[in-house]
Scaffold this active site. Structure first.
Site, PDB file in Angstrom:
ATOM      1  N   ASP A   7     -29.696  27.221  11.894  1.00 41.02           N
ATOM      2  CA  ASP A   7     -30.777  28.184  11.856  1.00 41.02           C
ATOM      3  C   ASP A   7     -32.088  27.415  12.001  1.00 41.02           C
ATOM      4  OD1 ASP A   7     -32.160  30.676  11.186  1.00 41.02           O
ATOM      5  OD2 ASP A   7     -32.493  29.795   9.212  1.00 41.02           O
ATOM      6  N   ASP A  23     -35.699  29.029  11.183  1.00 33.51           N
ATOM      7  CA  ASP A  23     -36.745  29.408  10.228  1.00 33.51           C
ATOM      8  C   ASP A  23     -36.291  29.233   8.786  1.00 33.51           C
ATOM      9  OD1 ASP A  23     -39.137  30.462  11.710  1.00 33.51           O
ATOM     10  OD2 ASP A  23     -37.567  31.646  12.668  1.00 33.51           O
TER      11      ASP A  23
END
Length: 246
Positions: A14, A16
């Protein structure tokens, strides 16, 4: 996305709140959108299955009215890189291990932040699998989701082709994440790194999905290197073994 299956491992991550210290979309929503209170309410609605991530995320982004170029500049001024990521990425390159960003965010934002935080070479070399953006003539903008799923971008679809390879061809698959957008990918890899204190751990505990906690990318670096080098096994670093076995 096509990576030769001959590689020893692949790290899917991922972006963010995982590679970065702040979630850029949350940061926009909290500071130039409708605020943290409503955003957290919707995160809980997604965790409890009452809203899809797709609908909640669009609702959050619709509350941000600044033109898209201004949003990118605002994020470049405020978003910080996890202090362990640059060293991890250099090690991964030297070790021949691909790093793939699998994000429910927007590719133009991620690329701009990669250039600012890690450098042009990394931004061009790291595969980014994410949503896109449509920028209108008046400067307004809309997210363009990658697929039709309730996530808007079902991250598991980027991982499954490798998970389904024959055992003798299959690399070790790692995933690192922190929040509700990572739910679809949480059970697809050999080892899930879940960020301490974030919603992904709540979900994994509830569903009995094996994971190991990380505080920064330095933790991920240490464990991935040790597993790839044969110093540790995946089973030895899973932290909720008792629940995973249920």
């Amino acid at each position: 996305m096509l990576i030769a299956p001959s590689v020893k491992a692949i790290v899917f991550t991922d972006w963010d709140g995982t590679v970065t210290l702040q979630d850029s979309n949350d940061f926009m929503t909290d500071n130039i959108g409708y605020g943290e209170k409503r955003r957290r309410e919707l995160n809980i609605e997604v965790l409890e299955g009452r809203w899809t991530f797709r609908d909640a995320f669009r609702d959050m982004l619709d509350s941000v009215h600044a033109p898209f170029p201004e949003c990118i500049e605002y994020l470049k001024e405020n978003i910080q890189l996890d202090p362990g990521f640059a060293d991890f990425y250099k090690w991964a390159i030297d070790a021949g291990i691909p790093v793939v960003v699998v994000s429910s965010g927007m590719k133009p934002i991620i690329h701009a932040l990669l250039v600012k935080l890690v450098g042009e070479d990394a931004a061009n070399n790291i595969e980014i699998v994410a949503n896109d953006v449509k920028v209108n003539d008046d400067g307004s903008w809309d997210i363009v989701y990658r697929d039709e799923s309730g996530f808007g971008h079902d991250k598991s679809r980027a991982i499954k082709p490798y998970a389904q390879l024959p055992k003798e061809e299959r690399p070790i698959l790692f995933y690192a994440g922190d929040g509700v957008s990572d739910l679809s990918a949480a059970s697809e890899t050999d080892l899930l790194f879940a960020k301490v204190g974030r919603d992904l751990i709540t979900y994994c505990e509830r569903e009995g999905i094996p994971y190991t906690v990380f505080h920064s990318y330095a933790d991920i670096h240490e464990k991935v290197r040790a597993i790839v080098d044969g110093e540790l096994t995946i089973e030895s670093v899973i932290e909720n073994t008792n629940k995973a076995a249920l």
